[in-house]
Write an enzyme that holds these catalytic residues in place. Structure first.
Site, PDB file in Angstrom:
ATOM      1  N   GLN A 288     -24.994 -88.743  58.385  1.00 31.09           N
ATOM      2  CA  GLN A 288     -25.739 -87.671  59.071  1.00 31.09           C
ATOM      3  C   GLN A 288     -26.940 -88.223  59.841  1.00 31.09           C
ATOM      4  OE1 GLN A 288     -24.614 -87.480  55.936  1.00 31.09           O
ATOM      5  NE2 GLN A 288     -24.228 -85.395  55.274  1.00 31.09           N
TER       6      GLN A 288
ATOM      7  N   ASN B 299     -31.934 -83.793  47.282  1.00 29.56           N
ATOM      8  CA  ASN B 299     -31.655 -84.031  48.709  1.00 29.56           C
ATOM      9  C   ASN B 299     -30.488 -85.018  48.784  1.00 29.56           C
ATOM     10  OD1 ASN B 299     -32.315 -83.533  51.491  1.00 29.56           O
ATOM     11  ND2 ASN B 299     -33.069 -85.620  51.619  1.00 29.56           N
ATOM     12  N   LYS B 300     -30.090 -85.327  49.988  1.00 35.32           N
ATOM     13  CA  LYS B 300     -28.937 -86.199  50.228  1.00 35.32           C
ATOM     14  C   LYS B 300     -29.016 -87.479  49.399  1.00 35.32           C
ATOM     15  CE  LYS B 300     -26.123 -85.441  52.204  1.00 35.32           C
ATOM     16  NZ  LYS B 300     -24.924 -84.847  51.544  1.00 35.32           N
TER      17      LYS B 300
ATOM     18  N   ARG C 246     -23.747 -77.811  58.401  1.00 35.39           N
ATOM     19  CA  ARG C 246     -24.263 -78.351  57.142  1.00 35.39           C
ATOM     20  C   ARG C 246     -25.786 -78.325  57.243  1.00 35.39           C
ATOM     21  NH1 ARG C 246     -27.043 -81.362  59.563  1.00 35.39           N
ATOM     22  NH2 ARG C 246     -27.596 -82.355  57.611  1.00 35.39           N
ATOM     23  N   GLY C 247     -26.454 -78.714  56.143  1.00 29.93           N
ATOM     24  CA  GLY C 247     -27.914 -78.572  56.099  1.00 29.93           C
ATOM     25  C   GLY C 247     -28.226 -77.250  55.402  1.00 29.93           C
ATOM     26  N   ALA C 248     -29.170 -77.311  54.452  1.00 25.74           N
ATOM     27  CA  ALA C 248     -29.387 -76.172  53.555  1.00 25.74           C
ATOM     28  C   ALA C 248     -29.663 -74.842  54.277  1.00 25.74           C
ATOM     29  CB  ALA C 248     -30.502 -76.512  52.572  1.00 25.74           C
TER      30      ALA C 248
ATOM     31  N   ASP D 295     -32.469 -79.799  49.653  1.00 32.91           N
ATOM     32  CA  ASP D 295     -31.460 -78.757  49.442  1.00 32.91           C
ATOM     33  C   ASP D 295     -31.831 -77.805  48.315  1.00 32.91           C
ATOM     34  OD1 ASP D 295     -30.051 -81.309  50.572  1.00 32.91           O
ATOM     35  OD2 ASP D 295     -28.909 -79.560  51.209  1.00 32.91           O
TER      36      ASP D 295
ATOM     37  N   ARG E 256     -20.213 -74.526  48.827  1.00 35.25           N
ATOM     38  CA  ARG E 256     -20.946 -75.760  48.505  1.00 35.25           C
ATOM     39  C   ARG E 256     -21.949 -75.441  47.396  1.00 35.25           C
ATOM     40  NH1 ARG E 256     -23.018 -79.484  53.139  1.00 35.25           N
ATOM     41  NH2 ARG E 256     -22.725 -81.008  51.486  1.00 35.25           N
TER      42      ARG E 256
END
Ligand code: MRU
Length: 364
Positions: A203, A254-255, A54-56, A244, A91
Site C-alpha cells: 500500500q 495498524n498495518k 481499503r483503509g479504515a 484501524d 473485514r
C-alpha cells in the site's frame, strides 16, 4: 484531493443516475486509474473484501452506501439486518466498519420503510462529509508538529516516515497520517516523506507514493526494513501513521509492521504519532494485543508480488519456493507506551485513557 487538477473524493454517488456508488479500484493503482460503479450491496461487499477499497474510514463509508444500495432492493427490516451483517463481516480489524453500520442501523431502525432509502443515502453522505472534515482537522492539528520540527531544523527539510496508506485513498478525503503532510506542503514547508513499501500488499509503494506524487510532495519509497537504519542516522524527524482501531487506553492497531517502526522510533528518540479520527476509537476494548481481532489474509499475498513489467503489462510473480507455506497477519498492535501521542479531529492527546477522556469526555 486533486488528480491532474480535478478534485475527487474516494467515494461518491454517481452524478448522472443519482444512486449508484463510484469508487477508485485501488487494486489497479498506481498503474491504472479505474473508476468502478457499485450498483448493489453484493458489489459493495466485494469491493471491501477484495480491497478495491481499503483503509479504515473508507471501508466504513462504502459500507454505509452499501446499505443504502441494499435498501433500494429490499427495505424490509429482515433484509436490512441481514445485509448489514454481511457488510460487517467483510473485514474484521478496522472498527470504522462496525461504527458506520451501527450508526446507519440506529438511524434506519427508527425510520418508516418508505423513507429508508432516502434516509440511508442522506446518512451515508453525512458520514462522508464528517470524515472529510475530521481528516482536515487532523491535518491542522498535525501540521503544528511538522511546523515545530521545521523550526528546530531552522527551515531545513523535515523528514516524516509513514507506513501503509493513510492518505485520502484510505479515507473520504485528506487522509489521516497524510493530512498534516499535505497541510505542511501546502503551507510551503519543505517536507519529505519516507514511504514504507508495506509488504505484502505494498500500500505504501503503490498508493501512498502515487498520492504524494500527484500532489507534488517529495517522497522516497523504502523497503520496510530500512526505517530503523534511517532513524539511527538522523534521517527521520518524526513518524506519523494511521490506525484501524485504537483502544480506550491508547493501544494502536495498524498495518503489519507498524509495531516494529514504533520500537525503532523509541530506541532512537524519534516521535511516533498516530493520526486517529474518533471513528477509529473502540471504547469497548482496553487491551489491544489481547482483544483486537487481527485479520489473517491469503498466503498468496506473501508468497507472490504483483507489479508492472517493462512491456506495460501487470504480472504477478512468485517469490517464495513452491511448497513453502506463508503466514499473513495483516495488522499488528503497537502498545500505547510506544506512542508519543494521538492526533484526533479535536486536537492532540497522550495515548492513554486519561488523554483520550480529556478530548472525548462524553466517553468517560
Ligand atoms: O489493509 P488496509 O490497506 O485496509 O490497511 C489500512 C491501514 O492499515 C491504514 O494505515 C489504516 O486504515 C489507517 S487509514 C486512514
Amino acid at each position: 484531493m486533486k488528480i491532474d487538477g480535478k478534485p475527487y473524493r474516494s467515494v461518491w454517488v454517481d452524478r448522472e443516475d443519482g444512486w449508484s456508488v463510484r469508487i477508485f479500484d485501488q487494486t489497479k493503482l498506481p498503474w491504472d486509474v479505474e473508476i468502478l460503479r457499485l450498483a448493489d450491496v453484493a458489489a459493495a461487499g466485494h469491493a471491501i473484501r477484495s480491497m478495491q477499497v481499503r483503509g479504515a474510514p473508507l471501508i466504513g463509508a462504502v459500507a454505509a452506501y452499501g446499505l443504502a444500495l441494499a435498501l433500494r432492493a429490499d427495505a424490509s427490516t429482515e433484509a436490512m439486518e441481514r445485509d448489514a451483517a454481511m457488510l460487517g463481516a467483510t473485514r474484521p480489524t478496522a472498527v470504522n466498519l462496525r461504527w458506520a453500520l451501527d450508526r446507519m442501523l440506529t438511524r434506519l431502525r427508527n425510520t418508516p420503510l418508505a423513507e429508508r432509502v432516502r434516509t440511508a443515502y442522506a446518512e451515508a453522505a453525512l458520514i462522508c462529509d464528517e470524515d472529510a472534515a475530521q481528516c482536515e482537522a487532523i491535518g491542522t492539528h498535525g501540521l503544528a508538529l511538522i511546523e515545530a520540527a521545521a523550526r528546530v531544523k531552522a527551515g531545513e527539510r523535515v523528514n516524516v516516515l509513514t507506513h501503509c496508506n493513510a492518505g485520502w485513498l484510505a479515507t473520504v478525503d485528506w487522509g489521516t497520517a497524510l493530512a498534516p503532510i499535505y497541510k505542511a506542503h501546502d503551507a510551503g514547508i519543505d517536507v519529505h516523506v519516507w514511504v514504507d513499501e508495506t509488504r505484502p500488499r505494498n500500500q505504501g509503494a503503490a498508493l501512498t507514493a502515487w498520492e504524494l506524487g500527484r500532489h507534488g510532495v517529495a517522497h522516497t519509497v523504502i523497503a520496510d526494513n530500512a526505517g530503523g537504519h534511517l532513524m539511527q542516522h538522523g534521517e527521520v524527524d518524526l513518524v506519523i501513521v494511521g490506525t484501524d482501531r485504537v483502544t480506550r487506553t491508547g493501544d494502536v492497531a495498524n498495518k503489519i509492521g507498524t509495531y516494529l517502526k514504533a520500537l525503532a522510533a523509541k530506541d532512537n528518540d524519534v516521535p511516533f504519532w498516530v493520526a486517529c479520527p474518533s471513528t477509529t476509537i473502540d471504547w469497548s476494548v482496553a487491551d489491544g494485543v489481547a482483544d483486537i481481532p487481527i485479520e489473517q489474509r491469503a498466503e498468496a499475498e506473501v508468497a507472490a508480488v504483483t507489479g508492472r513489467t517493462e512491456d506495460g503489462s501487470i504480472a504477478t510473480v512468485r517469490v517464495a519456493p513452491l511448497g513453502s507455506p506463508a503466514a499473513n497477519p495483516a495488522f499488528d498492535v503497537t502498545p500505547a507506551r510506544l506512542v508519543s501521542g494521538l492526533i484526533t479531529e479535536r486536537g492532540r492527546c497522550a495515548a492513554t485513557a486519561d488523554g483520550l477522556r480529556t478530548l472525548f469526555p462524553e466517553h468517560a
